[in-house]
Scaffold this motif. Structure first.
Motif, short mmCIF file in Angstrom:
data_model
loop_
_atom_site.label_atom_id
_atom_site.label_comp_id
_atom_site.label_asym_id
_atom_site.label_seq_id
_atom_site.Cartn_x
_atom_site.Cartn_y
_atom_site.Cartn_z
N SER A 108 0.83 -1.21 0.00
CA SER A 108 0.00 0.00 0.00
C SER A 108 0.86 1.26 0.00
O SER A 108 0.53 2.25 -0.67
N VAL A 109 1.96 1.24 0.75
CA VAL A 109 2.87 2.39 0.78
C VAL A 109 3.45 2.64 -0.61
O VAL A 109 3.50 3.78 -1.08
N PHE A 110 3.86 1.57 -1.31
CA PHE A 110 4.45 1.74 -2.64
C PHE A 110 3.39 2.17 -3.66
O PHE A 110 3.71 2.84 -4.64
N LYS A 119 4.95 -5.55 -10.83
CA LYS A 119 6.27 -5.91 -11.35
C LYS A 119 7.39 -5.04 -10.77
O LYS A 119 8.56 -5.45 -10.80
N ASN A 120 7.07 -3.84 -10.24
CA ASN A 120 8.10 -2.95 -9.70
C ASN A 120 8.21 -2.98 -8.18
O ASN A 120 9.01 -2.25 -7.60
N LEU A 121 7.41 -3.80 -7.52
CA LEU A 121 7.40 -3.81 -6.05
C LEU A 121 8.75 -4.21 -5.48
O LEU A 121 9.21 -3.62 -4.49
N THR A 122 9.41 -5.21 -6.07
CA THR A 122 10.71 -5.67 -5.56
C THR A 122 11.74 -4.55 -5.60
O THR A 122 12.51 -4.36 -4.65
N HIS A 123 11.74 -3.77 -6.68
CA HIS A 123 12.67 -2.64 -6.79
C HIS A 123 12.41 -1.61 -5.70
O HIS A 123 13.36 -1.17 -5.02
N SER A 131 12.81 -2.34 3.77
CA SER A 131 13.46 -3.64 3.62
C SER A 131 14.34 -3.97 4.82
O SER A 131 14.68 -5.14 5.05
N GLU A 132 14.71 -2.94 5.59
CA GLU A 132 15.46 -3.15 6.84
C GLU A 132 14.50 -3.25 8.02
O GLU A 132 14.71 -4.03 8.94
N THR A 133 13.42 -2.43 7.99
CA THR A 133 12.43 -2.47 9.05
C THR A 133 11.67 -3.80 9.05
O THR A 133 11.41 -4.39 10.09
N PHE A 134 11.29 -4.23 7.83
CA PHE A 134 10.58 -5.50 7.66
C PHE A 134 11.39 -6.37 6.69
O PHE A 134 11.07 -6.46 5.50
N PRO A 135 12.47 -7.01 7.17
CA PRO A 135 13.36 -7.74 6.26
C PRO A 135 12.75 -9.04 5.74
O PRO A 135 11.79 -9.58 6.30
N GLN A 136 13.34 -9.51 4.64
CA GLN A 136 13.06 -10.81 4.05
C GLN A 136 11.61 -10.98 3.56
O GLN A 136 11.07 -12.08 3.58
N LEU A 137 11.00 -9.87 3.12
CA LEU A 137 9.68 -9.98 2.48
C LEU A 137 9.88 -10.25 0.99
O LEU A 137 10.81 -9.73 0.38
N SER A 138 9.00 -11.04 0.43
CA SER A 138 9.10 -11.35 -1.00
C SER A 138 8.01 -10.62 -1.76
O SER A 138 6.82 -10.75 -1.45
N PHE A 139 8.44 -9.84 -2.77
CA PHE A 139 7.49 -9.12 -3.61
C PHE A 139 7.55 -9.62 -5.05
O PHE A 139 7.16 -8.90 -5.96
N SER A 145 0.73 -12.50 -6.37
CA SER A 145 -0.48 -13.08 -6.96
C SER A 145 -1.17 -14.01 -5.97
O SER A 145 -2.39 -13.98 -5.82
N LYS A 146 -0.38 -14.83 -5.27
CA LYS A 146 -0.94 -15.73 -4.25
C LYS A 146 -1.55 -14.93 -3.10
O LYS A 146 -2.62 -15.28 -2.58
N LEU A 147 -0.87 -13.86 -2.71
CA LEU A 147 -1.38 -13.01 -1.64
C LEU A 147 -2.72 -12.39 -2.01
O LEU A 147 -3.67 -12.42 -1.22
N LEU A 148 -2.82 -11.86 -3.23
CA LEU A 148 -4.06 -11.22 -3.68
C LEU A 148 -5.21 -12.23 -3.74
O LEU A 148 -6.34 -11.92 -3.34
N ASN A 149 -4.92 -13.43 -4.23
CA ASN A 149 -5.96 -14.46 -4.27
C ASN A 149 -6.46 -14.80 -2.87
O ASN A 149 -7.66 -14.94 -2.64
N LYS A 150 -5.52 -14.90 -1.94
CA LYS A 150 -5.89 -15.25 -0.56
C LYS A 150 -6.71 -14.14 0.09
O LYS A 150 -7.73 -14.40 0.73
N LEU A 151 -6.27 -12.91 -0.08
CA LEU A 151 -6.98 -11.77 0.52
C LEU A 151 -8.37 -11.61 -0.07
O LEU A 151 -9.35 -11.41 0.64
N GLY A 152 -8.45 -11.67 -1.39
CA GLY A 152 -9.70 -11.39 -2.08
C GLY A 152 -10.77 -12.44 -1.88
O GLY A 152 -11.97 -12.15 -2.01
N GLN A 153 -10.37 -13.66 -1.55
CA GLN A 153 -11.33 -14.73 -1.34
C GLN A 153 -12.02 -14.64 0.02
O GLN A 153 -13.00 -15.35 0.27
N ASP A 154 -11.51 -13.80 0.89
CA ASP A 154 -12.06 -13.68 2.24
C ASP A 154 -12.63 -12.28 2.45
O ASP A 154 -12.04 -11.45 3.13
#
Length: 476
Positions: A108-110, A119-123, A131-139, A145-154
């Motif tokens: 949401s911040v980005f 496609k630009n979230l990782t950058h 990336s230091e405050t919340f390390p090791q997140l995968s974008f 895509s998996k996150l959006l499917n999970k969120l949207g189904q609930d």
């Protein structure tokens, strides 16, 4: 001279060990032919460092060079401000999405800062101190895509999250806009036309806006083919709002719609077309203002009003002399161009400058007029959604992803209005836009030098913004 083993291990071809004042040093050496002495002569070269039992300590300038090779620079100011300033949003996310809240928040911040596509979230993540405050997140796109499917189904969990922003609201207004989609997987998207009269599939976004908090409070996506008020009343029920007021446009007014709204206890303030037989213009045709109910001031302009009651409903007509004069000039100009006639002017002269609404609210005419004018505030929310966040067009693959996409953008919208209200409260909005604030704060960076993060120099304009917002303790 005999050197200790921990010193002599540094002796190599082309360098020389030296002992000076109790310390051991290493120098680069070479030899050149001395034509006068007819023999080779030693030439001392650069200083390579001081030798200690722990190893070779390079000269200071070499250590600085090595450190600069590993310097990292990351945006800090804007993301730190959003993290601290939007603590209510963070709290609600932690409560409803304990496992995914960091990903949702950063996404949401980005969206707010960069209108970032997936496609630009990782950058953006790697370039941000998040990336230091919340390390090791995968974008990576597959992860998102998996996150959006999970969120949207609930939708139920989304509803619980949104209800955090409904609490304490005195008045809410609901309106809608369209979200265009070019994906065949969006079942709720049906063919319709946009403002450019392009026929594209679209869903309908219903938005509840808090008038006392001056911020969006709730949303619901429905099929683009659903245009009746039933979708509005169902959205109010889902949100659990008891005091909702629909401030619509002239297209909403019909007997069927009024009955539907009244049946479901949704209050309304709806403009009526000027040629409606429900409107009584006779008090405005008299020179004597006592025929009217009274007046009030709105933005230093006099607004006269007249109320006609029909059972539980009220038809209130307002007249603004400034608006009337402008419309008279426009009408008379068209008469001179022979586009209209004087007879038409005489027939419609008492309608000029008027706004008429039908309502079931118990508010005074002045309160009703102010609520009516606050529709501009609601329209600005849609403007932000469309033009600032570019969220009215989507390439999500299915309805679940579309639902989650709107959740991400709605959170960005909440952040936007959190800043908006802060600027309003501090009387900064006339001089600084939200975009300006975030731009200046994003110029505050943190540098990683020798494994330590330090704050970079803060530009002058950024420092002024920080001082005006009174957030020095969070940024500096």
């Amino acid at each position: 001279m005999i050197f200790p083993e921990w010193v002599s291990r540094h002796k190599e071809k082309g360098n020389e060990l030296r002992y000076l004042k109790g310390r051991y040093y290493l120098y680069k050496v070479s030899s050149v032919w001395d034509s006068k002495k007819k023999r080779a002569r030693k030439v001392t070269g650069s200083f390579l460092g001081r030798i200690t039992p722990e190893g070779l300590v390079k000269p200071k300038h070499e250590r600085l060079k090595d450190a600069l090779k590993n310097v990292s620079v990351k945006e800090f100011g804007a993301t730190k401000f959003l993290t601290e300033h939007c603590e209510n949003i963070v709290s609600a996310l932690k409560n409803e999405y304990p496992l995914e809240w960091k990903l949702i928040f950063c996404f949401s911040v980005f969206r707010l800062l960069h209108n970032s596509p997936i496609k630009n979230l990782t950058h953006h993540y790697s370039a941000s101190f998040l990336s230091e405050t919340f390390p090791q997140l995968s974008f990576y796109p597959k992860t998102i895509s998996k996150l959006l499917n999970k969120l949207g189904q609930d939708r139920e969990r989304i509803k619980f999250f949104l209800q955090h922003f409904i609490q304490g609201t005195k008045f809410a207004v609901i309106d809608s806009t369209h979200v265009f989609s070019l994906s065949e997987g969006i079942i709720t998207a049906v063919i319709g036309h946009n403002s450019e009269k392009e026929y594209v599939p679209q869903s309908r976004l219903l938005l509840i806006h808090s008038l006392d908090k001056h911020a969006p409070a709730y949303y619901r996506l429905v099929a683009g083919s659903i245009t009746d008020v039933s979708s509005i009343t169902l959205t109010v029920k889902e949100a659990g709002i008891k005091d909702a007021v629909l401030i619509g446009d002239k297209g909403f007014h019909s007997e069927k719609n009024l009955e539907e709204l009244e049946k479901d206890n949704v209050h309304y303030i709806l403009p009526i077309k000027r040629n409606s037989s429900l409107i009584d213009y006779s008090p405005f045709s008299q020179a004597d203002k006592t025929k009217l109910d009274g007046h009030f001031f709105f933005e230093k302009r006099v607004i006269w009003h007249f109320t006609k009651k029909i059972e539980k409903r009220k038809i209130v007509t307002f007249t603004d002399n400034y608006l009337k004069n402008e419309e008279e000039k426009d009408f008379l100009a068209r008469i001179e161009k022979q586009e209209q006639t004087l007879a038409e002017f005489q027939e419609k002269q008492y309608q000029l400058g008027t706004i008429t609404i039908i309502t079931d609210c118990e508010n005074t005419p002045e309160e009703i007029y102010e609520l009516l004018k606050q529709r501009i505030e609601i329209e600005s929310v849609f403007d932000t959604l469309k033009n600032t966040l570019n969220a009215d067009r989507t390439y999500m693959r299915n309805d679940a992803q579309l639902e989650a996409w709107m959740l991400i953008n709605f959170i960005a919208l909440l952040m936007h209005y959190k800043i908006y209200n802060t600027l309003t409260r501090k009387k900064l909005l006339k001089k600084h836009s939200i975009k300006d604030i975030l731009l200046h704060l994003s110029r505050v960076h943190k540098l990683k030098i020798q494994q330590e993060w330090i704050l970079s120099e803060i530009p002058k304009n950024s420092r002024k913004i920080i001082e005006k917002l009174e957030i020095q303790e969070h940024i500096t």
